[in-house]
Scaffold this motif. Structure first.
Motif, PDB file in Angstrom:
ATOM      1  N   GLY A 192       0.829  -1.210   0.000  1.00 60.75           N
ATOM      2  CA  GLY A 192       0.000   0.000   0.000  1.00 60.75           C
ATOM      3  C   GLY A 192       0.855   1.248   0.000  1.00 60.75           C
ATOM      4  N   ILE A 193       1.899   1.253   0.842  1.00 58.90           N
ATOM      5  CA  ILE A 193       2.781   2.429   0.889  1.00 58.90           C
ATOM      6  C   ILE A 193       3.456   2.625  -0.466  1.00 58.90           C
ATOM      7  CG2 ILE A 193       4.918   3.334   1.888  1.00 58.90           C
ATOM      8  CD1 ILE A 193       4.051   2.126   4.547  1.00 58.90           C
ATOM      9  N   MET A 194       3.884   1.517  -1.080  1.00 58.93           N
ATOM     10  CA  MET A 194       4.557   1.659  -2.377  1.00 58.93           C
ATOM     11  C   MET A 194       3.588   2.204  -3.438  1.00 58.93           C
ATOM     12  SD  MET A 194       7.296  -1.437  -2.690  1.00 58.93           S
ATOM     13  CE  MET A 194       6.190  -2.812  -2.445  1.00 58.93           C
ATOM     14  N   TYR A 195       2.355   1.717  -3.425  1.00 54.99           N
ATOM     15  CA  TYR A 195       1.338   2.270  -4.321  1.00 54.99           C
ATOM     16  C   TYR A 195       1.207   3.779  -4.085  1.00 54.99           C
ATOM     17  CZ  TYR A 195      -1.343  -1.680  -6.445  1.00 54.99           C
ATOM     18  OH  TYR A 195      -1.781  -2.719  -7.210  1.00 54.99           O
ATOM     19  N   MET A 196       1.104   4.159  -2.814  1.00 58.71           N
ATOM     20  CA  MET A 196       0.853   5.576  -2.521  1.00 58.71           C
ATOM     21  C   MET A 196       2.034   6.434  -2.919  1.00 58.71           C
ATOM     22  SD  MET A 196      -1.326   5.678   1.014  1.00 58.71           S
ATOM     23  CE  MET A 196      -0.804   4.207   1.870  1.00 58.71           C
ATOM     24  N   VAL A 197       3.256   5.942  -2.644  1.00 60.81           N
ATOM     25  CA  VAL A 197       4.437   6.733  -3.018  1.00 60.81           C
ATOM     26  C   VAL A 197       4.512   6.856  -4.536  1.00 60.81           C
ATOM     27  CG1 VAL A 197       6.957   6.747  -3.005  1.00 60.81           C
ATOM     28  CG2 VAL A 197       5.709   6.217  -0.914  1.00 60.81           C
ATOM     29  N   THR A 198       4.229   5.745  -5.247  1.00 63.53           N
ATOM     30  CA  THR A 198       4.194   5.806  -6.714  1.00 63.53           C
ATOM     31  C   THR A 198       3.189   6.857  -7.171  1.00 63.53           C
ATOM     32  OG1 THR A 198       4.614   3.438  -6.695  1.00 63.53           O
ATOM     33  CG2 THR A 198       3.993   4.411  -8.799  1.00 63.53           C
ATOM     34  N   GLY A 199       2.030   6.841  -6.526  1.00 65.36           N
ATOM     35  CA  GLY A 199       0.988   7.800  -6.883  1.00 65.36           C
ATOM     36  C   GLY A 199       1.440   9.224  -6.674  1.00 65.36           C
ATOM     37  N   ILE A 200       2.051   9.502  -5.526  1.00 64.37           N
ATOM     38  CA  ILE A 200       2.459  10.882  -5.235  1.00 64.37           C
ATOM     39  C   ILE A 200       3.559  11.336  -6.197  1.00 64.37           C
ATOM     40  CG2 ILE A 200       3.546  12.361  -3.501  1.00 64.37           C
ATOM     41  CD1 ILE A 200       0.713  11.804  -2.796  1.00 64.37           C
ATOM     42  N   LEU A 201       4.500  10.421  -6.508  1.00 71.42           N
ATOM     43  CA  LEU A 201       5.540  10.791  -7.478  1.00 71.42           C
ATOM     44  C   LEU A 201       4.908  11.123  -8.830  1.00 71.42           C
ATOM     45  CD1 LEU A 201       8.403   8.244  -6.679  1.00 71.42           C
ATOM     46  CD2 LEU A 201       8.310  10.680  -6.141  1.00 71.42           C
ATOM     47  N   SER A 202       3.926  10.326  -9.230  1.00 72.21           N
ATOM     48  CA  SER A 202       3.238  10.613 -10.497  1.00 72.21           C
ATOM     49  C   SER A 202       2.529  11.958 -10.424  1.00 72.21           C
ATOM     50  CB  SER A 202       2.215   9.521 -10.797  1.00 72.21           C
ATOM     51  OG  SER A 202       2.827   8.270 -10.846  1.00 72.21           O
ATOM     52  N   PHE A 203       1.957  12.264  -9.260  1.00 67.91           N
ATOM     53  CA  PHE A 203       1.278  13.548  -9.054  1.00 67.91           C
ATOM     54  C   PHE A 203       2.257  14.689  -9.335  1.00 67.91           C
ATOM     55  CE2 PHE A 203      -0.656  16.493  -5.634  1.00 67.91           C
ATOM     56  CZ  PHE A 203      -1.508  17.070  -6.547  1.00 67.91           C
ATOM     57  N   VAL A 204       3.473  14.558  -8.809  1.00 65.67           N
ATOM     58  CA  VAL A 204       4.465  15.618  -9.000  1.00 65.67           C
ATOM     59  C   VAL A 204       4.837  15.725 -10.483  1.00 65.67           C
ATOM     60  CG1 VAL A 204       6.815  16.323  -8.443  1.00 65.67           C
ATOM     61  CG2 VAL A 204       5.324  15.408  -6.655  1.00 65.67           C
ATOM     62  N   ILE A 205       5.066  14.563 -11.119  1.00 66.03           N
ATOM     63  CA  ILE A 205       5.453  14.596 -12.544  1.00 66.03           C
ATOM     64  C   ILE A 205       4.312  15.165 -13.385  1.00 66.03           C
ATOM     65  CG2 ILE A 205       6.054  13.148 -14.520  1.00 66.03           C
ATOM     66  CD1 ILE A 205       7.393  11.253 -12.450  1.00 66.03           C
ATOM     67  N   GLY A 206       3.100  14.675 -13.138  1.00 66.30           N
ATOM     68  CA  GLY A 206       1.939  15.190 -13.874  1.00 66.30           C
ATOM     69  C   GLY A 206       1.759  16.677 -13.635  1.00 66.30           C
ATOM     70  N   GLY A 207       2.085  17.125 -12.417  1.00 71.89           N
ATOM     71  CA  GLY A 207       1.964  18.545 -12.087  1.00 71.89           C
ATOM     72  C   GLY A 207       2.957  19.382 -12.870  1.00 71.89           C
ATOM     73  N   ILE A 208       4.163  18.831 -13.064  1.00 75.96           N
ATOM     74  CA  ILE A 208       5.162  19.579 -13.847  1.00 75.96           C
ATOM     75  C   ILE A 208       4.673  19.752 -15.285  1.00 75.96           C
ATOM     76  CG2 ILE A 208       7.511  19.450 -14.788  1.00 75.96           C
ATOM     77  CD1 ILE A 208       8.267  18.092 -12.075  1.00 75.96           C
ATOM     78  N   PHE A 209       4.084  18.682 -15.839  1.00 76.17           N
ATOM     79  CA  PHE A 209       3.490  18.821 -17.187  1.00 76.17           C
ATOM     80  C   PHE A 209       2.439  19.932 -17.180  1.00 76.17           C
ATOM     81  CE2 PHE A 209       4.571  14.148 -17.751  1.00 76.17           C
ATOM     82  CZ  PHE A 209       5.620  14.405 -18.613  1.00 76.17           C
ATOM     83  N   ALA A 210       1.614  19.962 -16.117  1.00 76.78           N
ATOM     84  CA  ALA A 210       0.547  20.965 -16.053  1.00 76.78           C
ATOM     85  C   ALA A 210       1.135  22.372 -16.039  1.00 76.78           C
ATOM     86  CB  ALA A 210      -0.313  20.737 -14.812  1.00 76.78           C
ATOM     87  N   LEU A 211       2.239  22.555 -15.301  1.00 76.41           N
ATOM     88  CA  LEU A 211       2.827  23.892 -15.221  1.00 76.41           C
ATOM     89  C   LEU A 211       3.377  24.319 -16.585  1.00 76.41           C
ATOM     90  CD1 LEU A 211       4.618  23.775 -11.756  1.00 76.41           C
ATOM     91  CD2 LEU A 211       2.428  24.820 -12.340  1.00 76.41           C
TER      92      LEU A 211
END
Lengths: 259, 559
Positions: free
Chosen positions: B34-53
């Protein structure tokens, strides 16, 4: 709430005029089908705004009234697990609202979105990467090649004339959209779509391709120009003369089976 | 609980993130997965956010070319794919992976090794997708990847579409594995006394989500396989000579339920959080469950509302319009029940509760604009415009992301044993709330004025100011996420010790230690209602903790 404040600010700004990009409603419609959508949008907005304000006020009321610091020391909330009557009420009330909206929308859908057969003229609108071709029955073809640096060639129609639009796609899917006239219609390869317009005043209106179609998507600008019948006839003659002088490549319409 | 009764924890579960890599790579424990899923998710959030910026910089003024149009189209596609497939869905799978077994009093998921495989398919899927960037250009047809733009005829140079299609096939298989596992776990491994009518609402939400993903995962994979056939084997399913609209049907039969896959777990978390902080039971437990399943059923009958402009029969359109609008009814029930839960309550606006309230305030707007979009005539105007971009961010950001933050602030103490800083949390909430509304509220108006979505730039000078306000606000969101990341990293090391039950919770996860031992419970508490822990408090068996006890462990090294 911040959201409410921003909504109010947006309405305020838009009433000042001048600034663009902050209108709470579509541009003033110039075609009856656009008018139908415009009226429907306002019709939906009435319950929508009431519900929006009602629920946001309820949320705010909880923040203001039921926060722990506002309750007496040692307050134990009543342990309510539900209330059948209330739950039925707030199932049926939204149901009634959305059914009313659905019926109104369906009436508008039947009125303005059926393919028409009583048109006064017909134009085949064909989308390609990246531009539009408009083929008139009288042989005129307008090539509206996409551009961002200058205005594209206008698609000209006479005012107060019911024009049937037949949409075709030659490569990928495009979508023809001029907000002041009406909603968008996709130009899909393989079959034809239909829409219509009947512009009630002379003038020029802008739109864009609304379906991502490749690198030049944003260049696929649309300009529609409505002219008086006399000006339009003159324009047709000029176009035909120009086409005879230098024949443009005829647009290749793929054979179109019915959808 | 007195400190002396706290069981010594295995070394693997000391509350730092730094465990041997071999443990992370091989664990079948649902909590670590579960933690690994969540960390993967948050890292993707950051990467996706950079695309958004990057997208926002490009659009901040008319006629900018910070990136060229081809790159821009890859950016918008990568932003959507990353946020939807690799952030929200993955993160929510993670938090459910962690919480569902504990909340039902189970020791682990039903199939721990399937869980392991299912998780490790996610990085495979992510790496496959991003490989596209090194193959001459990633997917550039939007996250929906409409054919025929994805066909070989229009994408001759690059393999980006192939990598995307393969990535989603792997992703769908992973999702189907996780869903099967959740359903089996919840059906078969409930603790004694945990009847279905006593399941926490988060677990009910996970049941409904899993059913959805189980049903619609296969059509997604099917669509992607057909795209690959077209591209590599020369078939004509979706090409210009074929039926491009068939692709849209297949994609949206997955795509619309996916929206609910991303929001139902959020609804579940909100249904856990609000009763705890209002000190009242959830209002209308059974109607909440019924509403979930109403949404599950309706969400599979609405997919063509994404296709009102492709030219369908108006009666078919009317059907999809009606079903779409009907979703407002179960969603409305949930809204009113949440508000009724807090009515007459003693509501403590902690950070998770603030995020829950922020969710209600913003998701409401997404729900109402959804009714406009459901109306076929109005949709022909709003479809594929910035109004839709605003709407989908109100439901996915104002909805899913706010609930994710609420859930994280709520369960972080359970997962790490330490509280997230409240001060940083308040800053995180307010900057996010203001930044979010600043970004997306005025996007509606751009759409109404005729700005289509997915355009790499625009010539209309009137849209410049609005777009500049949006861009500035989007950087406020980025700042807020940065605060959140700082909060997580700092608190994981040196946050205040949480204790077993920092919030006065209702459900079983608060009955075990923070973080829970590998076996979750020394002894599963008896379950007599859907609030088993509160029953224990009231019967005097377990006293709510007045003050968290310092853990009898060496202090982790402060950085």
């Amino acid at each position: 709430m911040t959201a409410l404040g921003l909504v109010a600010a947006a309405f305020l700004l838009s009433s000042c005029g001048g600034l663009g990009g902050i209108s709470p409603i579509f541009p003033a419609p110039v075609s009856p089908n656009g008018q139908g959508i415009y009226d429907l949008y306002i019709g939906i907005s009435i319950p929508a705004i009431i519900i929006f304000i009602g629920v946001e006020v309820a949320l705010l009321w909880v923040v203001l009234r039921y926060r722990r610091s506002r309750q007496p020391v040692g307050y134990v909330p009543p342990q309510i697990h539900g209330h059948t009557g209330l739950e039925i009420a707030w199932t049926l009330a939204p149901l009634a609202v959305v059914l009313a909206i659905a019926v109104y929308s369906f009436v508008e859908l039947q009125k303005d979105f059926q393919p028409i057969n009583n048109q006064q003229m017909k134009v085949i609108v064909s989308g390609h990467q990246f531009g539009w071709n408009y083929s008139y029955e009288n042989g005129v073809v307008v090539h509206q090649e996409g551009s961002l640096v200058s205005d594209v060639v206008p698609f000209v129609v006479p005012v107060n004339t019911l024009v049937k639009l037949q949409f075709q796609g030659t490569d990928v899917i495009h979508s023809w959209w001029v907000p002041a006239i009406s909603g968008k219609t996709d130009a899909v390869p393989g079959y034809d779509n239909f829409s219509w317009l009947k512009i009630t005043q002379t003038g020029t209106w802008r739109g864009e391709c609304a379906e991502l179609c490749g690198a030049g998507h944003s260049t696929m600008q649309i300009i529609v120009q409505a002219m008086d019948q006399a000006d339009y006839d003159q324009w047709v003659l000029t176009q035909l003369k120009a086409q005879h002088a230098s024949p443009a490549p005829s647009p290749s319409h793929s054979p179109s089976p019915s959808p | 609980m007195a400190a002396t009764t706290v069981l010594p924890r295995p070394k693997a579960y000391d509350d730092t993130f730094f465990k041997p890599i071999s443990l992370w790579l091989t664990t079948t424990d649902h909590k670590l997965i579960g933690i690994m899923y969540m960390v993967t998710g948050i890292l993707s959030f950051v990467i996706g956010g950079i695309f958004a910026l990057i997208i926002r910089l490009q659009l901040s003024q008319p006629n900018l070319s910070i990136v060229d149009h081809e790159t821009y189209n890859q950016m918008i596609s990568a932003h959507g794919v990353t946020m939807i497939f690799f952030f929200v869905t993955i993160f929510l799978t993670g938090i459910a992976n962690y919480m569902v077994p504990i909340m039902i009093g189970a020791r682990d998921m039903a199939f721990p090794r399937v869980n392991l495989l299912g998780f490790w398919l996610v990085p495979v899927s992510i790496i496959l997708y991003y490989s596209g960037f090194f193959s001459g250009g990633a997917l550039d047809a939007g996250w929906t990847g409409y054919a025929p733009l994805t066909e070989k005829a229009y994408q001759a140079k690059s393999l980006g579409v192939d990598f995307w299609a393969m990535s989603l096939i792997v992703w769908a298989i992973s999702g189907i594995m996780a869903s099967t596992n959740f359903l089996t776990t919840i059906v078969a491994l409930r603790a004694p006394g945990m009847k279905l009518t006593r399941l926490p609402l988060f677990v009910w939400a996970q049941i409904s989500t899993s059913i959805l993903l189980l049903v619609v995962g296969a059509p997604l994979a099917a669509a992607m396989i057909l795209v690959e056939f077209d591209r590599q084997l020369g078939t004509q399913f979706f090409t210009t000579q074929g039926r491009p609209v068939l692709y849209q049907h297949l994609f949206w039969f997955f795509g619309h339920p996916e929206v609910y896959i991303m929001i139902l777990p959020g609804f579940g978390m909100i249904s856990e959080i609000i009763p705890v902080f209002a000190r009242k039971p959830i209002f209308g437990y059974m109607t909440m469950v019924a509403a979930l399943f109403g949404i599950v059923f309706l969400s599979m009958t609405v997919w063509a509302h994404h296709m009102f402009t492709v030219g369908m029969n108006t009666y078919v359109e009317g059907f999809f319009m009606l079903m779409t609008m009907l979703i407002a009814v179960p969603t409305g029930i949930k809204f009113f029940n949440w508000i009724a839960t807090t009515w007459w309550g003693s509501v403590e606006f902690t950070v998770p509760m603030k995020f829950a309230w922020g969710f209600l305030a913003t998701f409401l707007i997404g729900g109402i604009t959804g009714v406009y979009l459901a109306s076929v005539p109005v949709d022909t105007q709003l479809h594929q415009s910035y109004y839709v971009v605003a709407h989908l961010h109100y439901v996915l950001f104002g909805g899913s992301v706010f609930t994710i933050f609420a859930g994280l602030y709520y369960w972080f103490p359970k997962i790490t044993g330490r509280m997230l800083s409240r001060t940083l949390g308040e800053w995180n909430f307010w900057t996010l709330f203001i930044g979010f509304n600043g970004t997306f509220l005025i996007m509606h108006t751009l759409g109404l004025e005729g700005m289509p979505r997915r355009i790499a730039t625009y010539a209309n000078p009137a849209w410049g100011t609005t777009n500049m306000i949006i861009t500035i606000s989007s950087f406020l969101i980025a700042f807020s996420v940065l605060l959140f990341l700082i909060n997580v990293v700092r608190s994981w090391h040196g946050g205040e010790i949480a204790g077993d039950d920092p919030w006065g919770g209702n459900t079983l996860e608060w009955a075990t230690t923070s973080p829970p031992p590998p076996y979750n419970f020394e002894r599963v508490p008896p379950v007599h209602s859907y609030m088993p822990l509160r029953d224990l408090h009231e019967s005097g068996e377990v006293k709510p903790e007045p003050e968290p006890e310092p853990e009898p462990e060496p202090e982790p090294v402060k950085v």
